[in-house]
Design a protein around this motif. Structure first.
Motif, PDB file in Angstrom:
ATOM      1  N   GLY A 133       0.834  -1.208   0.000  1.00 22.74           N
ATOM      2  CA  GLY A 133       0.000   0.000   0.000  1.00 22.74           C
ATOM      3  C   GLY A 133       0.864   1.251   0.000  1.00 22.74           C
ATOM      4  O   GLY A 133       0.580   2.216  -0.719  1.00 22.74           O
ATOM      5  N   HIS A 134       1.915   1.207   0.783  1.00 25.47           N
ATOM      6  CA  HIS A 134       2.861   2.329   0.855  1.00 25.47           C
ATOM      7  C   HIS A 134       3.501   2.567  -0.519  1.00 25.47           C
ATOM      8  O   HIS A 134       3.587   3.705  -0.999  1.00 25.47           O
ATOM      9  CB  HIS A 134       3.913   1.999   1.916  1.00 25.47           C
ATOM     10  N   GLU A 135       3.922   1.497  -1.180  1.00 24.99           N
ATOM     11  CA  GLU A 135       4.564   1.622  -2.502  1.00 24.99           C
ATOM     12  C   GLU A 135       3.568   2.110  -3.557  1.00 24.99           C
ATOM     13  O   GLU A 135       3.895   2.964  -4.382  1.00 24.99           O
ATOM     14  CB  GLU A 135       5.164   0.277  -2.927  1.00 24.99           C
ATOM     15  N   ALA A 137       1.064   3.927  -3.027  1.00 24.80           N
ATOM     16  CA  ALA A 137       0.805   5.342  -2.746  1.00 24.80           C
ATOM     17  C   ALA A 137       1.879   6.236  -3.364  1.00 24.80           C
ATOM     18  O   ALA A 137       1.570   7.305  -3.900  1.00 24.80           O
ATOM     19  CB  ALA A 137       0.711   5.573  -1.242  1.00 24.80           C
ATOM     20  N   HIS A 138       3.141   5.818  -3.312  1.00 25.79           N
ATOM     21  CA  HIS A 138       4.201   6.643  -3.914  1.00 25.79           C
ATOM     22  C   HIS A 138       3.901   6.909  -5.397  1.00 25.79           C
ATOM     23  O   HIS A 138       4.118   8.009  -5.890  1.00 25.79           O
ATOM     24  CB  HIS A 138       5.563   5.949  -3.794  1.00 25.79           C
ATOM     25  N   ALA A 139       3.419   5.870  -6.098  1.00 26.74           N
ATOM     26  CA  ALA A 139       3.108   6.049  -7.523  1.00 26.74           C
ATOM     27  C   ALA A 139       1.812   6.832  -7.704  1.00 26.74           C
ATOM     28  O   ALA A 139       1.745   7.763  -8.505  1.00 26.74           O
ATOM     29  CB  ALA A 139       3.011   4.692  -8.215  1.00 26.74           C
ATOM     30  N   SER A 181      15.622   8.877  -3.439  1.00 23.76           N
ATOM     31  CA  SER A 181      15.205   8.782  -2.049  1.00 23.76           C
ATOM     32  C   SER A 181      14.037   9.733  -1.818  1.00 23.76           C
ATOM     33  O   SER A 181      14.094  10.893  -2.187  1.00 23.76           O
ATOM     34  CB  SER A 181      16.376   9.147  -1.151  1.00 23.76           C
ATOM     35  N   PHE A 182      12.972   9.187  -1.231  1.00 28.90           N
ATOM     36  CA  PHE A 182      11.810  10.032  -0.982  1.00 28.90           C
ATOM     37  C   PHE A 182      12.063  10.952   0.208  1.00 28.90           C
ATOM     38  O   PHE A 182      12.917  10.683   1.043  1.00 28.90           O
ATOM     39  CB  PHE A 182      10.573   9.163  -0.720  1.00 28.90           C
ATOM     40  N   SER A 183      11.301  12.027   0.297  1.00 26.05           N
ATOM     41  CA  SER A 183      11.410  12.934   1.444  1.00 26.05           C
ATOM     42  C   SER A 183      10.608  12.345   2.599  1.00 26.05           C
ATOM     43  O   SER A 183       9.745  11.489   2.405  1.00 26.05           O
ATOM     44  CB  SER A 183      10.858  14.302   1.078  1.00 26.05           C
ATOM     45  N   HIS A 186       6.940  12.840   2.039  1.00 26.43           N
ATOM     46  CA  HIS A 186       6.327  11.865   1.142  1.00 26.43           C
ATOM     47  C   HIS A 186       6.171  10.506   1.826  1.00 26.43           C
ATOM     48  O   HIS A 186       5.217   9.775   1.564  1.00 26.43           O
ATOM     49  CB  HIS A 186       7.153  11.736  -0.139  1.00 26.43           C
ATOM     50  N   GLU A 187       7.111  10.174   2.702  1.00 24.46           N
ATOM     51  CA  GLU A 187       6.996   8.918   3.456  1.00 24.46           C
ATOM     52  C   GLU A 187       5.743   8.932   4.341  1.00 24.46           C
ATOM     53  O   GLU A 187       4.985   7.962   4.376  1.00 24.46           O
ATOM     54  CB  GLU A 187       8.243   8.705   4.329  1.00 24.46           C
ATOM     55  N   THR A 188       5.556  10.045   5.035  1.00 19.91           N
ATOM     56  CA  THR A 188       4.384  10.175   5.909  1.00 19.91           C
ATOM     57  C   THR A 188       3.101  10.075   5.091  1.00 19.91           C
ATOM     58  O   THR A 188       2.137   9.408   5.484  1.00 19.91           O
ATOM     59  CB  THR A 188       4.429  11.531   6.659  1.00 19.91           C
ATOM     60  N   THR A 226      17.204  -2.713   3.867  1.00 17.44           N
ATOM     61  CA  THR A 226      17.571  -1.816   2.772  1.00 17.44           C
ATOM     62  C   THR A 226      16.462  -0.830   2.431  1.00 17.44           C
ATOM     63  O   THR A 226      16.704   0.186   1.799  1.00 17.44           O
ATOM     64  CB  THR A 226      17.917  -2.643   1.522  1.00 17.44           C
ATOM     65  N   PHE A 227      15.248  -1.143   2.856  1.00 14.28           N
ATOM     66  CA  PHE A 227      14.100  -0.265   2.622  1.00 14.28           C
ATOM     67  C   PHE A 227      14.432   1.175   3.008  1.00 14.28           C
ATOM     68  O   PHE A 227      14.054   2.126   2.326  1.00 14.28           O
ATOM     69  CB  PHE A 227      12.913  -0.772   3.461  1.00 14.28           C
ATOM     70  N   LEU A 228      15.165   1.334   4.122  1.00 15.38           N
ATOM     71  CA  LEU A 228      15.432   2.675   4.641  1.00 15.38           C
ATOM     72  C   LEU A 228      16.387   3.485   3.768  1.00 15.38           C
ATOM     73  O   LEU A 228      16.470   4.704   3.906  1.00 15.38           O
ATOM     74  CB  LEU A 228      15.988   2.587   6.067  1.00 15.38           C
ATOM     75  N   THR A 230      16.099   4.064   0.594  1.00 18.36           N
ATOM     76  CA  THR A 230      15.314   4.903  -0.322  1.00 18.36           C
ATOM     77  C   THR A 230      14.046   5.452   0.319  1.00 18.36           C
ATOM     78  O   THR A 230      13.380   6.314  -0.247  1.00 18.36           O
ATOM     79  CB  THR A 230      14.918   4.114  -1.598  1.00 18.36           C
ATOM     80  N   HIS A 231      13.707   4.906   1.516  1.00 17.98           N
ATOM     81  CA  HIS A 231      12.525   5.382   2.233  1.00 17.98           C
ATOM     82  C   HIS A 231      12.963   5.828   3.625  1.00 17.98           C
ATOM     83  O   HIS A 231      12.962   5.030   4.559  1.00 17.98           O
ATOM     84  CB  HIS A 231      11.481   4.271   2.396  1.00 17.98           C
ATOM     85  N   PRO A 232      13.351   7.091   3.792  1.00 19.46           N
ATOM     86  CA  PRO A 232      13.822   7.541   5.103  1.00 19.46           C
ATOM     87  C   PRO A 232      12.719   7.444   6.161  1.00 19.46           C
ATOM     88  O   PRO A 232      11.537   7.547   5.842  1.00 19.46           O
ATOM     89  CB  PRO A 232      14.210   9.001   4.862  1.00 19.46           C
TER      90      PRO A 232
HETATM   91 ZN   LIG Z   1       8.392   5.122   0.950  1.00 21.86          ZN
END
Ligand SMILES: [Zn+2]
Length: 268
Positions: A133-135, A137-139, A181-183, A186-188, A226-228, A230-232
């Motif tokens: 769902g998170h991924e 949402a990014h798109a 890397s997302f901000s 954007h992560e929130t 490794t998720f972190l 590109t996803h801070p």
């Molecule tokens: Zn993310």
């Protein structure tokens, strides 16, 4: 760059200048037309499919039950009616055969990739659904092109669109998309939308929180997935996800741990 795209970007830039400040509540302007997300996604996806050493795909025939399982989760989220561009983006799901990488990503335009390392790392289906769902949402929220608008700036994009002297090319931009890397903002936003999607299903809507709790528990740089990269990790991520689920009154709470663990045993 084709002429249509040039015109689209220039038109978008002009519109932006006229309507500055009246955009939606999503974080960051987007100078690109939606067709740019689709085109970028197609390009990046082709690059990934042609790079078997960096992106070794799990065999679709041999591991059909695993693909069916992950695609069913994705379809459940896509069919909630909450995903923007559900009918416009590709929403193709592929699994990368790399047990050492605990990650997933989604290109602009909806090409979703999940690493076997992530599937093995998680404990239950609601957690994987939460990350998917998170991924998604990014798109759906077009975070990559928003980020590119911010990174490259209006001037550079205008020069690019008009064939000016910036020296940048679209393919250079493409190469940066996967590693982008997302901000934290954007992560929130992606976390919140993960809850919005899952809330419409029978899953525990805070499924993503389970993943981030595991990350936190892992501590130290060596144990971090490794998720972190590109996803801070934004502040109070787990608490915010749980609060969102409560705010929306999400009452379904299925985790499907048992069938998830069966799927895990099938993965190399
Ligand atoms: Zn993310």
């Amino acid at each position: 760059m084709n002429n249509y795209l040039k015109i689209s970007i220039i038109s978008a830039a002009i519109l932006l200048l006229i309507s500055c400040g009246t955009q939606s509540g999503l974080s960051g302007f987007n100078l690109f037309p939606v067709s740019q997300d689709q085109q970028l996604g197609l390009q990046v996806n082709n690059q990934i499919l042609n790079d078997k050493s960096q992106y070794p795909l799990l065999d679709e025939v041999k591991y059909k039950p695993v693909y069916d399982y992950v695609r069913n989760i994705t379809n459940k989220l896509l069919n909630t009616g909450k995903v923007t561009y559900k009918d416009d983006f590709a929403w193709e799901v592929r699994i990368i055969d790399d047990a050492q990488t605990q990650n997933a990503f989604c290109t602009p335009g909806g090409y979703i990739y999940v690493y076997t390392g992530l599937i093995k790392y998680l404990d239950s289906e609601d957690q994987l659904a939460g990350v998917m769902g998170h991924e998604i949402a990014h798109a759906a929220l077009r975070h990559s092109t928003r980020q590119m608008t911010k990174s490259y700036g209006v001037q550079t994009l205008l020069e690019l669109a008009t064939g000016g002297s910036s020296g940048g090319t679209l393919s250079q931009l493409t190469q940066n998309v996967v590693g982008l890397s997302f901000s934290r903002g954007h992560e929130t936003e992606a976390d919140a939308h993960s809850v919005i999607y899952l809330c419409e299903t029978d899953y525990n809507a805070a499924g993503a929180a389970g993943f981030f709790e595991k990350i936190t528990a892992a501590g130290g740089s060596s144990g971090q997935p490794t998720f972190l990269s590109t996803h801070p990790n934004p502040e109070n991520r787990v608490a915010k996800i749980k609060a969102k689920a409560q705010e929306l009154g999400c009452t379904n709470g299925k985790t499907y741990a048992e069938r998830y663990n069966k799927i895990k045993t099938m993965i190399p």
